[in-house]
Design a protein around this motif. Structure first.
Motif, PDB file in Angstrom:
ATOM      1  N   TYR A   1      31.047  23.609   9.897  1.00 36.89           N
ATOM      2  CA  TYR A   1      31.040  24.244  11.338  1.00 36.89           C
ATOM      3  C   TYR A   1      32.230  23.931  12.030  1.00 36.89           C
ATOM      4  O   TYR A   1      32.862  24.787  12.896  1.00 36.89           O
ATOM      5  N   PRO A   2      32.399  22.490  12.449  1.00 32.84           N
ATOM      6  CA  PRO A   2      33.692  22.327  13.200  1.00 32.84           C
ATOM      7  C   PRO A   2      35.166  22.954  12.902  1.00 32.84           C
ATOM      8  O   PRO A   2      35.716  23.468  13.602  1.00 32.84           O
ATOM      9  N   MET A   3      35.211  23.009  11.543  1.00 28.62           N
ATOM     10  CA  MET A   3      36.237  23.752  10.987  1.00 28.62           C
ATOM     11  C   MET A   3      36.465  25.307  11.473  1.00 28.62           C
ATOM     12  O   MET A   3      37.290  25.667  11.766  1.00 28.62           O
ATOM     13  N   LEU A   4      35.145  26.047  11.178  1.00 29.64           N
ATOM     14  CA  LEU A   4      35.345  27.335  11.424  1.00 29.64           C
ATOM     15  C   LEU A   4      35.344  27.381  12.910  1.00 29.64           C
ATOM     16  O   LEU A   4      35.802  28.225  13.457  1.00 29.64           O
ATOM     17  N   SER A   5      34.479  26.396  13.717  1.00 23.69           N
ATOM     18  CA  SER A   5      34.523  26.740  15.255  1.00 23.69           C
ATOM     19  C   SER A   5      35.934  26.471  15.734  1.00 23.69           C
ATOM     20  O   SER A   5      36.417  26.964  16.723  1.00 23.69           O
ATOM     21  N   GLY A   6      36.552  25.342  15.017  1.00 22.09           N
ATOM     22  CA  GLY A   6      38.068  25.286  15.441  1.00 22.09           C
ATOM     23  C   GLY A   6      39.023  26.388  15.205  1.00 22.09           C
ATOM     24  O   GLY A   6      39.951  26.740  15.946  1.00 22.09           O
ATOM     25  N   SER A   7      38.950  26.851  14.048  1.00 24.30           N
ATOM     26  CA  SER A   7      39.625  28.013  13.459  1.00 24.30           C
ATOM     27  C   SER A   7      39.605  29.336  14.640  1.00 24.30           C
ATOM     28  O   SER A   7      40.541  29.814  14.739  1.00 24.30           O
ATOM     29  N   GLN A   8      38.317  29.556  15.007  1.00 21.86           N
ATOM     30  CA  GLN A   8      38.324  30.764  15.835  1.00 21.86           C
ATOM     31  C   GLN A   8      38.870  30.558  17.311  1.00 21.86           C
ATOM     32  O   GLN A   8      39.430  31.475  18.109  1.00 21.86           O
ATOM     33  N   MET A   9      39.337  29.078  17.655  1.00 25.82           N
ATOM     34  CA  MET A   9      40.016  28.736  18.902  1.00 25.82           C
ATOM     35  C   MET A   9      41.575  29.489  18.523  1.00 25.82           C
ATOM     36  O   MET A   9      42.226  29.805  19.712  1.00 25.82           O
ATOM     37  N   ALA A  10      41.868  29.644  17.513  1.00 30.19           N
ATOM     38  CA  ALA A  10      43.408  29.985  17.061  1.00 30.19           C
ATOM     39  C   ALA A  10      43.505  31.584  17.591  1.00 30.19           C
ATOM     40  O   ALA A  10      44.448  32.083  17.636  1.00 30.19           O
ATOM     41  N   PHE A  11      42.450  32.344  17.868  1.00 30.15           N
ATOM     42  CA  PHE A  11      42.418  33.506  18.274  1.00 30.15           C
ATOM     43  C   PHE A  11      41.915  33.899  19.517  1.00 30.15           C
ATOM     44  O   PHE A  11      41.694  34.804  20.015  1.00 30.15           O
ATOM     45  N   ARG A  12      41.988  32.726  20.302  1.00 32.20           N
ATOM     46  CA  ARG A  12      41.511  32.475  21.753  1.00 32.20           C
ATOM     47  C   ARG A  12      42.333  32.065  22.695  1.00 32.20           C
ATOM     48  O   ARG A  12      43.269  31.078  22.136  1.00 32.20           O
ATOM     49  N   ASN A  13      42.500  32.395  23.964  1.00 29.31           N
ATOM     50  CA  ASN A  13      43.284  31.752  24.925  1.00 29.31           C
ATOM     51  C   ASN A  13      42.427  30.355  25.327  1.00 29.31           C
ATOM     52  O   ASN A  13      41.819  30.325  26.363  1.00 29.31           O
ATOM     53  N   TRP A  14      42.639  29.375  24.230  1.00 26.91           N
ATOM     54  CA  TRP A  14      41.654  28.238  24.815  1.00 26.91           C
ATOM     55  C   TRP A  14      42.781  27.035  25.202  1.00 26.91           C
ATOM     56  O   TRP A  14      43.330  26.452  24.216  1.00 26.91           O
ATOM     57  N   ASN A  15      42.957  26.904  26.568  1.00 25.56           N
ATOM     58  CA  ASN A  15      43.708  25.870  26.875  1.00 25.56           C
ATOM     59  C   ASN A  15      42.697  24.845  27.715  1.00 25.56           C
ATOM     60  O   ASN A  15      42.056  25.389  28.754  1.00 25.56           O
ATOM     61  N   LEU A  16      42.538  23.845  27.304  1.00 19.22           N
ATOM     62  CA  LEU A  16      41.481  22.731  27.852  1.00 19.22           C
ATOM     63  C   LEU A  16      41.938  22.474  29.428  1.00 19.22           C
ATOM     64  O   LEU A  16      41.003  21.922  29.912  1.00 19.22           O
ATOM     65  N   ASN A  17      43.205  22.645  29.794  1.00 23.36           N
ATOM     66  CA  ASN A  17      43.333  22.478  31.136  1.00 23.36           C
ATOM     67  C   ASN A  17      42.855  23.367  31.971  1.00 23.36           C
ATOM     68  O   ASN A  17      42.789  23.250  33.150  1.00 23.36           O
ATOM     69  N   ASP A  18      42.306  24.423  31.317  1.00 22.31           N
ATOM     70  CA  ASP A  18      41.902  25.627  32.263  1.00 22.31           C
ATOM     71  C   ASP A  18      40.848  26.599  31.387  1.00 22.31           C
ATOM     72  O   ASP A  18      41.461  27.405  30.693  1.00 22.31           O
ATOM     73  N   LEU A  19      39.549  26.122  31.390  1.00 28.38           N
ATOM     74  CA  LEU A  19      38.873  27.078  30.591  1.00 28.38           C
ATOM     75  C   LEU A  19      38.126  28.141  31.112  1.00 28.38           C
ATOM     76  O   LEU A  19      37.177  28.734  30.547  1.00 28.38           O
ATOM     77  N   SER A  20      38.602  28.590  32.272  1.00 28.48           N
ATOM     78  CA  SER A  20      38.001  29.558  33.061  1.00 28.48           C
ATOM     79  C   SER A  20      38.199  30.950  32.397  1.00 28.48           C
ATOM     80  O   SER A  20      37.468  31.852  32.443  1.00 28.48           O
ATOM     81  N   ASN A  21      39.185  30.981  31.556  1.00 31.33           N
ATOM     82  CA  ASN A  21      39.528  32.273  30.716  1.00 31.33           C
ATOM     83  C   ASN A  21      39.863  31.972  29.156  1.00 31.33           C
ATOM     84  O   ASN A  21      40.783  31.505  29.035  1.00 31.33           O
ATOM     85  N   THR A  22      38.669  32.018  28.419  1.00 27.05           N
ATOM     86  CA  THR A  22      39.037  31.911  26.872  1.00 27.05           C
ATOM     87  C   THR A  22      38.802  33.227  26.218  1.00 27.05           C
ATOM     88  O   THR A  22      38.188  33.193  24.975  1.00 27.05           O
ATOM     89  N   ASP A  23      39.486  34.337  26.535  1.00 28.73           N
ATOM     90  CA  ASP A  23      39.254  35.391  25.959  1.00 28.73           C
ATOM     91  C   ASP A  23      39.811  35.422  24.517  1.00 28.73           C
ATOM     92  O   ASP A  23      40.789  34.775  24.291  1.00 28.73           O
ATOM     93  N   TRP A  24      39.407  36.488  23.713  1.00 25.66           N
ATOM     94  CA  TRP A  24      40.046  36.660  22.412  1.00 25.66           C
ATOM     95  C   TRP A  24      41.619  37.141  22.740  1.00 25.66           C
ATOM     96  O   TRP A  24      41.564  38.291  23.553  1.00 25.66           O
TER      97      TRP A  24
END
Lengths: 434, 322
Positions: free
Chosen positions: B57-80
């Protein structure tokens, strides 16, 4: 066989029940007792003991409130904090640093304590610096517990032997003295240069000293006209002096020196000068290589205009937005950052205190701490400025700038290219942030 | 006629599988009944659930971050963002340098580790006084944290107060101290030396275990036939343990590729990014809060290693068939 099967099923049932019980464990309280979960991040055993002692006092003074201190190892503490904040569970009070307040607050993880602090009787005891760090952009996300500020550690004997009556007052003095003391054949060097982790901080310190006359005190990466300090012509002079200091007065391997090597370099007697935070006082005092009369501290180095900007770093305590016991959490923070308690904490952790009363304490007015008092007494020379450490891109900046400083040191980038790159970075970031 | 077919004909509800009944061993096997299936499933379930929740689950969950704008400094926009993170990684000139460093790091570490590890294993196979003590000393590095080793070597390689320069100066091998960790060329050498010291142990352990499986008769026969030590090594020893060697080399390549600990402790990827490998580069990105790009790098690493492992195993199988 049936018996064995029942036994197996029963065992599996117990395991499942235990697992589920583990999953559902949570904070809160029972029987009217409120339990606050407090998470520190700059963990070390001595500090944890000190905090626990103060928490015991708080619990005695506030029956019905218990504090559960969580102390993750420093290296992974920030990640642990982020996970807890993101899950919105099990965290009430937390350690907030000037470099984490930006991302934590922009993600909505921190509670604004501004209204709660209005009636606090400890507010007036805070120094101006502490007040300005507590309330920034009209929000109070944390109350600092102390400050880290730079001063120059120097070897009294080496300075004297080199023919100088006084320690360096300006960056130019430092260059002159470091160059004269530097003697690689004897494994003695002038300056403990910072080229490794956090190398950007000292580069910024010299640039700010060189542009101090027109520096925006509320944002020390900006000039009063709104441009970045890296675009100022004086920044080029600062870089020239700083690179000369590396080439003529520093160990060649200091390209890779971070905090431990710098401190080791000075306390082992290898380097004559060290620009560091006050926490180093304790380490140098315990040195077996240099005695107490062989070293001292002097205020931060000034630029050509005779001024320096104190690039103060800080950390403190804040409340999680997800906390269900905010009133008790704020009360705890007020307790920890008031009176003698906060001075004891500052002394125990070699920090510049946040309360005015410390200025009369002999501990701070004599010995190596005296230079910090001198700087505070001369605010026209040693400007109190705020660096934009609370922006969400601060860690990105640190990584980028550290790498580029090393590129300049190993010759794969010029200092002009570095300044242009830094100017572009901050201009773009501020523009995008609106 | 198979056991399963006969079971159905007898109207037996039990499910049976296994080799044909001409194999005597199958009769001794306990029947795979439905009741046993449930018991086995019951015992497997906790670990299967554990691995699913805490690994996949963490592996798949982590993998989907690769296709999103996932920046921990600003999580207001985590779009695909599709493949944007991958495009940015490949457009980053530093990444190609990092890939080159990774190849150098793997090859430079693997070859000395293999050769020294093999030599140590051959030496340890012989019986001699206090062999167990020597083995313990040689295997010790494998029990130490890679990060700790990195910190230790960082101090040992320090230009001014490091023990390595001190020894080299005192023995007259150098006249001026070498800036090991501050010169880009020396820095890569220094981290590879540290990794060789650490990884030799693994090869020694694995190859020694394989060598102990070679029957003594073979060595005796080859000696009677007049084969020398070199001939015995290449004609008897190596062919006999080739499968272990192939697997050990593959595992080491994957592990060295994925091993940021020593580098992180010694240089942090410096100076000026010259000792970054893909995994230290990935850590750097996470420290900047850029989990989107860091996950993209992670997936690139997985893909590269998968492709490499497939070709490597195919090549090994082909060689074996030949």
């Amino acid at each position: 066989m049936i018996h064995n099967r029942k036994l197996s099923l029963a065992a599996m049932g117990v395991v499942a029940a235990l697992a589920l019980a583990g999953c559902s464990a949570g904070g809160g309280g029972d029987g009217g007792t409120v339990t606050l979960n407090m998470v520190e991040s700059l963990t070390n055993p001595a500090r944890t003991t000190l905090i626990k002692g103060q928490l015991d006092e708080f619990e005695k003074a506030n029956p019905g409130v218990k504090v559960n201190l969580i102390s993750p190892p420093t290296d992974s503490a920030d990640q642990k904090l982020q996970q807890m904040l993101q899950s919105k569970k099990g965290i009430d009070v937390l350690e907030v640093r000037d470099i984490t307040v930006g991302p934590f607050s922009s993600n909505g993880w921190l509670y604004d304590m501004k209204d709660d602090l209005k009636g606090w009787d400890g507010w007036d005891d805070l120094t101006d610096n502490a007040k300005s760090y507590t309330v920034q952009d009209d929000k109070a996300y944390y109350v600092p517990y102390g400050f880290y500020g730079l001063s120059l550690f120097y070897r009294t004997d080496l300075v004297k032997e080199a023919g100088f009556a006084e320690p360096p007052h300006s960056w130019e003095d430092l260059l002159e003295q470091a160059e004269k003391i530097n003697d690689p054949s004897k494994n003695v060097f002038g300056y403990a240069f910072r080229g490794g982790s956090n190398a950007n901080s000292n580069v910024v310190a010299i640039i700010e000293a060189y542009v101090a006359e027109n520096l925006d005190k509320a944002n020390a990466f900006k000039m009063n006209d709104g441009s970045t300090i890296f675009a100022a012509p004086e920044a080029k002079d600062a870089m020239k002096t700083y690179l000369e200091l590396f080439e003529k007065g520093s160990p060649p391997s200091s390209v890779a020196w971070g905090y431990p090597e710098m401190v080791q370099g000075f306390s082992s007697g290898t380097t004559a000068f060290l620009l560091q935070d006050p926490e180093v006082i304790a380490t140098v005092s315990e040195s077996q290589s240099i005695t107490a009369d062989q070293w001292g501290t002097t205020p931060l180095l000034v630029g050509p205009s005779g001024m320096a900007a104190q690039p103060v770093a800080t950390a403190g305590w804040g409340v999680a937005e997800s906390s269900t016991h905010k009133a008790e959490a704020v009360k705890l923070i007020e307790f920890l950052t008031s009176g003698d308690r906060t001075i004891d904490f500052a002394k125990g952790n070699s920090l510049v205190p946040i309360v005015k009363g410390a200025a009369d304490d002999p501990y701070y007015t004599t010995g190596p701490w005296a230079s910090y008092v001198t700087m505070n007494e001369q605010p026209e020379t040693y400007l109190n400025v705020i660096q934009p450490r609370n922006v969400s891109w601060w860690t990105e900046w640190v990584k980028k700038s550290d790498t580029e400083v090393q590129k300049v040191l190993v010759g794969s980038m010029t200092s002009d290219e570095l300044l242009a790159s830094w100017d572009q970075f901050w201009t773009d970031k501020w523009k995008n942030a609106g | 006629m198979s056991i399963a077919t006969r079971s159905v004909e007898r109207g037996d509800s039990s499910i049976t599988v296994g080799p044909p009944d001409h194999n005597n061993r199958s009769r001794k096997r306990r029947q795979f009944t439905r009741r046993r299936a449930w018991t086995i499933l019951g015992f497997l379930a906790p670990s299967a659930i554990f691995v699913t929740i805490f690994t996949y689950y963490p592996m798949l969950s982590g993998s989907q971050m690769a296709f999103r704008n996932w920046n921990l400094n600003d999580l207001s926009n985590t779009d695909w963002v599709g493949f944007n993170n991958f495009i940015e990684i490949f457009a980053n000139a530093d990444f190609w340098g990092v890939l080159g460093n990774t190849v150098l790091w793997v090859v430079g570490s693997l070859i000395p580790q293999f050769l020294i590890g093999f030599a140590l294993a051959l030496w340890l196979r012989r019986r001699f006084f206090l062999r167990g003590v020597y083995q313990a000393f040689i295997f010790f590095p494998w029990a130490v944290s890679g990060f700790l080793i990195g910190i230790l070597f960082r101090w040992m390689f320090n230009g001014e107060f490091g023990v390595i320069n001190d020894l080299l100066l005192k023995t007259g091998l150098i006249e001026t101290p070498i800036p090991w960790l501050s010169d880009p060329h020396f820095a890569m050498t220094a981290i590879i030396i540290a990794n060789v010291w650490y990884g030799v142990t693994f090869f020694a352990i694995m190859i020694l275990a394989a060598l102990q499986s070679v029957p003594d008769d073979l060595f005796e026969s080859s000696a009677i036939d007049g084969a020398g030590k070199i001939r015995t090594l290449f004609s008897i020893t190596i062919p006999y343990i080739r499968a272990t060697l192939a697997l050990t080399v593959l595992l080491r390549i994957i592990w060295i590729f994925n091993f940021p600990d020593i580098i992180y402790g010694m240089t942090g990827g410096g100076p000026a990014g010259q000792t970054h490998i893909v995994t230290t580069f990935m850590i750097d990105l996470t420290q900047q809060g850029n989990y989107g790009q860091a996950s993209a790098v992670g997936l690139i690493v997985v893909l590269v290693l998968l492709v490499f492992s497939t070709f490597y195993l195919m090549a090994m199988r082909e060689k074996k068939e030949q």
